[in-house]
Design a protein around this motif. Structure first.
Motif, short mmCIF file in Angstrom:
data_model
loop_
_atom_site.label_atom_id
_atom_site.label_comp_id
_atom_site.label_asym_id
_atom_site.label_seq_id
_atom_site.Cartn_x
_atom_site.Cartn_y
_atom_site.Cartn_z
N ARG A 200 0.27 -28.08 -17.62
CA ARG A 200 0.89 -26.96 -16.89
C ARG A 200 1.76 -26.13 -17.82
O ARG A 200 1.79 -24.90 -17.72
N GLU A 201 2.48 -26.79 -18.71
CA GLU A 201 3.30 -26.08 -19.69
C GLU A 201 2.44 -25.15 -20.54
O GLU A 201 2.78 -23.99 -20.76
N GLN A 202 1.29 -25.67 -20.99
CA GLN A 202 0.42 -24.85 -21.84
C GLN A 202 -0.11 -23.64 -21.08
O GLN A 202 -0.08 -22.51 -21.60
N ARG A 203 -0.57 -23.85 -19.87
CA ARG A 203 -1.11 -22.72 -19.11
C ARG A 203 -0.04 -21.68 -18.83
O ARG A 203 -0.28 -20.47 -18.97
N ALA A 204 1.15 -22.12 -18.45
CA ALA A 204 2.21 -21.18 -18.11
C ALA A 204 2.67 -20.40 -19.34
O ALA A 204 2.80 -19.16 -19.29
N GLU A 205 2.93 -21.10 -20.44
CA GLU A 205 3.42 -20.41 -21.62
C GLU A 205 2.35 -19.52 -22.24
O GLU A 205 2.65 -18.43 -22.75
N ALA A 206 1.10 -19.95 -22.19
CA ALA A 206 0.01 -19.11 -22.69
C ALA A 206 -0.10 -17.83 -21.87
O ALA A 206 -0.28 -16.73 -22.42
N ARG A 207 0.02 -17.94 -20.57
CA ARG A 207 -0.07 -16.75 -19.73
C ARG A 207 1.12 -15.83 -19.93
O ARG A 207 1.00 -14.60 -19.83
N SER A 208 2.29 -16.41 -20.21
CA SER A 208 3.45 -15.55 -20.45
C SER A 208 3.26 -14.72 -21.72
O SER A 208 3.68 -13.56 -21.78
N VAL A 209 2.61 -15.29 -22.73
CA VAL A 209 2.32 -14.54 -23.95
C VAL A 209 1.18 -13.57 -23.70
O VAL A 209 1.19 -12.43 -24.19
N ARG A 210 0.18 -13.98 -22.93
CA ARG A 210 -0.95 -13.10 -22.64
C ARG A 210 -0.46 -11.83 -21.93
O ARG A 210 -0.98 -10.74 -22.17
N ARG A 211 0.52 -11.95 -21.07
CA ARG A 211 1.04 -10.77 -20.39
C ARG A 211 1.67 -9.79 -21.38
O ARG A 211 1.65 -8.58 -21.15
N LEU A 212 2.22 -10.32 -22.47
CA LEU A 212 2.82 -9.46 -23.48
C LEU A 212 1.77 -8.81 -24.38
O LEU A 212 1.99 -7.71 -24.89
N LEU A 213 0.65 -9.50 -24.58
CA LEU A 213 -0.36 -9.02 -25.52
C LEU A 213 -1.49 -8.25 -24.85
O LEU A 213 -2.28 -7.60 -25.55
N THR A 214 -1.61 -8.33 -23.54
CA THR A 214 -2.69 -7.61 -22.85
C THR A 214 -2.13 -6.79 -21.69
O THR A 214 -2.57 -6.94 -20.55
N PRO A 215 -1.17 -5.93 -21.95
CA PRO A 215 -0.59 -5.16 -20.86
C PRO A 215 -1.53 -4.05 -20.39
O PRO A 215 -2.30 -3.50 -21.17
N GLY A 216 -1.44 -3.74 -19.12
CA GLY A 216 -2.19 -2.60 -18.59
C GLY A 216 -1.43 -1.30 -18.72
O GLY A 216 -2.01 -0.22 -18.60
N SER A 217 -0.11 -1.40 -18.97
CA SER A 217 0.72 -0.21 -19.13
C SER A 217 1.89 -0.55 -20.01
O SER A 217 2.43 -1.67 -19.95
N VAL A 218 2.30 0.41 -20.84
CA VAL A 218 3.40 0.21 -21.79
C VAL A 218 4.34 1.40 -21.71
O VAL A 218 3.91 2.56 -21.73
N ALA A 219 5.62 1.11 -21.64
CA ALA A 219 6.66 2.13 -21.74
C ALA A 219 7.43 1.92 -23.03
O ALA A 219 7.90 0.82 -23.30
N VAL A 220 7.54 2.98 -23.84
CA VAL A 220 8.36 2.93 -25.05
C VAL A 220 9.68 3.59 -24.72
O VAL A 220 9.73 4.79 -24.38
N ILE A 221 10.75 2.83 -24.79
CA ILE A 221 12.07 3.29 -24.38
C ILE A 221 12.88 3.63 -25.62
O ILE A 221 13.11 2.76 -26.47
N GLY A 222 13.28 4.89 -25.71
CA GLY A 222 13.99 5.36 -26.89
C GLY A 222 13.17 6.30 -27.73
O GLY A 222 13.38 6.40 -28.94
N VAL A 223 12.23 7.02 -27.10
CA VAL A 223 11.37 7.97 -27.82
C VAL A 223 12.10 9.30 -27.92
O VAL A 223 12.40 9.94 -26.89
N GLY A 224 12.40 9.72 -29.14
CA GLY A 224 13.10 10.99 -29.33
C GLY A 224 12.17 12.18 -29.16
O GLY A 224 10.95 12.07 -29.25
N ARG A 225 12.78 13.34 -28.95
CA ARG A 225 11.98 14.56 -28.80
C ARG A 225 11.49 15.06 -30.15
O ARG A 225 10.43 15.68 -30.23
N ALA A 226 12.24 14.83 -31.19
CA ALA A 226 11.86 15.29 -32.53
C ALA A 226 11.03 14.21 -33.23
O ALA A 226 11.18 13.02 -32.96
N PRO A 227 10.13 14.63 -34.13
CA PRO A 227 9.36 13.63 -34.88
C PRO A 227 10.28 12.71 -35.67
O PRO A 227 11.38 13.09 -36.07
#
Length: 989
Positions: A200-227
């Motif tokens: 159970r530990e393996q399945r839970a921790e693996a899925r917690s990492v999978r959620r980080l590596l296979t996101p369906g949407s990503v928000a980048v917080i701190g994106v400036g207006r200038a390059p």
């Protein structure tokens, strides 16, 4: 029996029961005791539970809790009545409680050791594994309070709860009466319950990492207006990599009328985004992070990649800031990579995630890469990506994680993910520290049984930002334990890449026999010598001479691969006069076609400045699909300005390109820091996007890429590691067994240990006590009688019987026969008195020497056996030969306890001086089976009784028949906590 501590702590809040857990779907929750302050939370929680779930809990309609119920469920003594809650966002999502009961099921106090247990889980959180995790925690609490058995009554229709109990793995009894299923089970962990918990530990921790590596949407917080700037750079990296999900730019400073940044929807807060956000990349200063975490948590973000620095790496204030960050994120069920992280990458075609500071997306491949350091991470990505730099060929990355301070997600979590990730065949890890060595060793053993795991472990102190458990074991011992677990342990990132590329491209060798062929006699002999130095068994090199043609190489390689006495082939090649690119291509094709039919034998190439051959070998196959399309800016194409990236550390590519002919992609070609170097001939402007999988014919036919190395020692070292790993894989199929011995008195030893520990928490046993305890496990110790005077020595010798030995046991002389503090084979009283006089004249009065008399043991080889319980790594058994030479050379072997019979056999043979035990230079072989049995008995003692925190047997004389333990010390103490056997938890902050 109720202890004074129980009475004293009956109403004291047990803060050590608090824990963060990972749920089945990868989210997190917090488990804590329920207190009187939780009345409103309990009522709110109960109101959100369905009528059906309430019926299952109370066996009758129960729409609301009465004031009496609320008082009962929030007032606990934390001994006989305990309640735990799982919380997310500070609110209850599940509860569990036990009530101690006596005969007839009536409330009771200690010494009653049975309790009734009951759960209630909010319907919205059922199926997430909350009840299973709570059962582990409430069982651990019950064991701590002297409860050994749980009883539960469940309605037959409540299949989910019945399954929670029956799947837990405890020894159970089940009955049915009055329309209710009654379950009773012991709380003592069993092999099955531990296996269930770890699965159970393996399945839970693996899925917690999978959620980080296979996101369906990503928000980048701190994106400036200038390059420029970190946030803007990460947004560009995500976009340019072709991220397949939804992408958002977030900055609280955006004006209301700003709708897009670089074509990406822009928002002032995560809360303003319509729809879910799976991953947030936090690129704001540390002081702004808490507000960002709150916004993300309230919006339901699943995980964070925190790039901001200014945390534990900056000192005590930053360390507290880091603790608060983790606590804050876990309140909302989010996991964190970082802080001070470099980011994450997933090259899978369905994801294309580059949420990192790496300005280029690495090629897709089968290698999983973990680095705590961002600088080392980018250096490894660069080495794997480029065609030059020593090991040539395009071997790509499946996923990459650079964890920074690894305050939450660590190498252990990522190992859980890679264990069953079908996109990863080889795992490479650069570790500056190991936070939980015991767990890492356990996970490494399981992972290495499925796929190669190559590790570089820093030998220095852990970086400031890393929380590391204290260990008393030297670095070399930890490395030896990792190798025992199947880890391919290397020393540099060059060796890490060398071994990783061989394992990713070639099959494992069946043995150490190596064929060497090539067109250079001297390079062949150099390769031969390196094979011998690495413990391989090379055949004499086959010199094809400098006139050899590709057809000659093909013929020789085909014959070597067909030879049953060969397990691997190293091909050496040097340039010949007049050879051009066409010849290099022909040679590469000749080698590839010859190797194609021999699927069970690895082939390596050692080349000297053959850029054309290296490039041709690279093109002879691929480890993964290679689409034609590359993201804008890939391989050096046009890009916007990027923020500065961390500079590579030592053993990384140079800081700027060195001058060299453009047509020579030879070893050692340099790249700019933070950039993935351009492939020779790569187009500067990317072609139109192509979505289909396009691979060269060699890759489509399943042919293997042949790794090429610029030096014989690098190729042979990589091959030697593959040979040792392959042997470990074969042996791990049958790890052996822990034998039973009829003469072991485990119960008697436990009683003796309990009596001795009543004197205090930690003590070193005296001689008689040591002999008594070891005797319970069939380990006799030769008596050594104190002899403070010559007359006492004579009396002792008469008691023991001649011949005897006279030894000085003062700390500076103990076990130092080389200093003259030992006199052997004293056959009578006269010799004994003369020896006594000599010792006192040489080293001082008897009060300083502490002389003892001992009966002579049969002559043999002097050895040392030690066992110690390390708080971080666990129980370790060590073996080596006695004497200063072995101590100076560090020639000691180690195994984790419990040791199996196969472990004991390999332990004896692992030291470099082992030939002395097996008849070296005509000496008499000694009784190694008796030595192995002694090792197994010591292992059993420490494993059965964790209060035995240290054992030293020195010397142990291994004779032609039998062993003699001439000296022994034992230390007892309360055992350190075994968190690997407790309930699942995340590291505490």
């Amino acid at each position: 029996m109720q202890t004074p501590a129980d009475r004293q702590d009956r109403h004291v809040y047990p803060s050590h029961w608090e824990a963060d857990i990972v749920l089945r779907d990868g989210g997190t929750a917090r488990v804590r005791p329920i207190t009187v302050d939780d009345a409103d939370r309990l009522v709110s929680f109960y109101e959100q539970v369905s009528d059906e779930s309430k019926y299952y809990r109370f066996f009758a309609p129960y729409p609301r809790l009465s004031a009496k119920d609320v008082h009962r469920f929030t007032h606990h003594d934390f001994v006989d009545r305990v309640g735990l809650a799982a919380t997310i966002g500070g609110e209850f999502v599940a509860t569990v409680r036990y009530d101690r009961i006596g005969p007839g099921g009536m409330p009771a106090s200690a010494p009653a050791d049975e309790a009734e247990v009951a759960f209630l889980v909010q319907d919205a959180h059922q199926g997430r594994g909350v009840a299973s995790a709570l059962l582990e925690h409430i069982a651990a609490v019950a064991r701590e309070r002297g409860i050994r058995r749980f009883a539960a009554e469940v309605l037959p229709a409540n299949n989910k709860m019945i399954k929670v109990f029956t799947d837990a793995g405890y020894t159970q009894q089940r009955s049915f009466e009055d329309g209710v299923v009654r379950l009773e089970f012991d709380l003592e962990p069993t092999d099955r319950s531990v296996a269930v918990q770890r699965a159970r530990e393996q399945r839970a921790e693996a899925r917690s990492v999978r959620r980080l590596l296979t996101p369906g949407s990503v928000a980048v917080i701190g994106v400036g207006r200038a390059p420029g700037g970190v946030g803007r750079s990460v947004l560009g990296n995500l976009r340019d990599a072709g991220f397949t999900g939804r992408l958002y730019a977030v900055n609280q400073a955006y004006p209301d009328d700003l709708k897009e940044v670089d074509g990406v929807p822009a928002h002032r807060s995560v809360r303003d985004i319509d729809g879910p956000v799976d991953l947030a990349v936090v690129a704001v200063p540390a002081e702004q992070v808490p507000g960002v975490v709150t916004d993300c948590g309230e919006h339901g973000v699943q995980g964070l990649v925190v790039l901001a620095a200014g945390y534990a790496e900056s000192g005590p204030d930053g360390r507290e800031r880091q603790r608060e960050l983790v606590r804050h994120a876990r309140t909302y069920g989010m996991r964190i990579i970082g802080p001070n992280a470099f980011g994450v990458i997933n090259t899978a075609a369905g994801v294309r995630l580059n949420a990192s500071l790496a300005p280029e997306m690495p090629r897709p491949g089968r290698i999983g890469l973990f680095a705590q350091s961002g600088a080392i991470g980018i250096a490894l990505l660069s080495r794997l990506h480029r065609r030059g730099g020593g090991v040539t060929g395009t071997t790509g990355v499946s996923t990459f994680v650079s964890s920074g301070n690894r305050a939450d997600v660590s190498g252990n979590d990522v190992l859980q993910y890679w264990y069953d990730d079908t996109e990863t065949d080889v795992v490479l890890m650069y570790l500056e520290s190991i936070g939980n060595p015991r767990k890492f060793t356990r996970l490494s053993r399981r992972t290495a049984a499925a796929k190669p795991l190559v590790v570089v472990q820093s030998a220095g102190s852990a970086p400031q930002g890393h929380a590391v458990r204290a260990t008393r074991l030297p670095h070399a011992t930890v490395s030896a334990l990792l190798r025992q677990a199947g880890v391919i342990r290397v020393d540099t990132i060059t060796e890490l890449v060398d071994a990783g590329l061989l394992l990713a491209r070639q099959p494992l060798p069946a043995g150490p026999r190596v064929a060497i062929l090539g067109n250079s006699e001297s390079l062949g002999l150099l390769t031969y010598d390196r094979c011998l130095a690495e413990g391989l068994r090379p055949a004499p090199p086959l010199d094809l001479t400098t006139t050899a043609t590709p057809a000659d190489f093909h013929r020789a390689l085909s014959q070597a691969l067909a030879d049953d006495t060969c397990d691997a082939v190293v091909v050496t090649a040097i340039p010949t006069i007049g050879e051009g690119a066409v010849g290099d291509g022909e040679l590469a094709e000749a080698l590839r076609s010859a190797a194609e039919g021999a699927h069970g034998k690895p082939v390596l190439v050692v080349h000297v400045e053959l850029g054309g051959l290296a490039e041709a070998l690279s093109a002879a196959g691929r480890t993964a699909p290679q689409p034609h399309v590359m993201a804008p800016g890939a391989f050096g194409g046009p890009r916007r300005p990027r923020a500065a990236t961390p500079q590579p550390a030592a053993d990384t590519p140079p800081a700027a390109p060195t001058a060299r002919p453009a047509a020579s992609p030879s070893a050692g070609s340099a790249v700019r820091p933070g950039a993935v170097p351009a492939a020779p001939g790569a187009a500067r402007t990317p072609p139109a996007p192509v979505t289909e999988d396009v691979r060269p014919p060699a890759a489509q036919s399943g042919s293997r890429l042949i790794p090429a190395y610029p030096a014989a020692e690098r190729a042979v070292r990589a091959l030697a590691e593959a040979v040792k790993y392959a042997q470990w894989r074969r042996e791990s199929v049958d790890p052996g067994k822990v034998p039973e011995y009829d003469d072991i008195d485990e119960k008697g030893a436990a009683e003796l240990i309990g009596t001795l520990l009543e004197r205090g928490d930690g003590l070193t046993l005296g001689t008689e006590e040591t002999c008594a305890l070891l005797g319970r496990y069939g380990i006799p110790v030769h008596r050594a009688l104190p002899s403070p005077t010559p007359e006492a020595a004579v009396s002792a010798a008469a008691d023991l019987g001649y011949p005897v030995a006279l030894k000085a046991t003062a700390p500076h002389l103990r076990h130092r026969a080389d200093l003259g503090g030992v006199r052997l084979d004293l056959a009578d009283e006269g010799q004994l008195r003369r020896a006594y006089t000599e010792l006192t004249e040489l080293f001082g009065p008897p009060g300083e020497l502490r002389p003892v008399v001992q009966r002579m043991a049969p002559r043999g080889v002097d050895t040392v056996v030690r066992a110690v319980i390390d708080p971080a790594a666990g129980a370790v058994l060590s073996f080596g030969l006695a004497g200063a030479a072995s101590q100076l050379l560090g020639d000691t072997a180690h195994r984790l306890i419990p040791v199996t019979d196969r472990d004991a056999t390999s332990l004896v043979r692992s030291i470099r001086t082992a030939p002395l035990l097996f008849g070296w230079r005509g000496s008499t072989p000694v009784d190694t089976p008796a030595l192995e049995e002694l090792l197994l008995r010591v292992s059993r003692l420490v494993d059965d009784h964790p209060e035995v925190v240290a054992v030293t047997l020195e010397p142990v004389v291994v004779a032609r028949h039998g062993v003699s333990v001439l000296g022994a010390t034992v230390r007892l103490a309360p055992p350190p906590a075994r968190d690997d056997l407790g309930p699942r938890t995340l590291p505490a902050y």
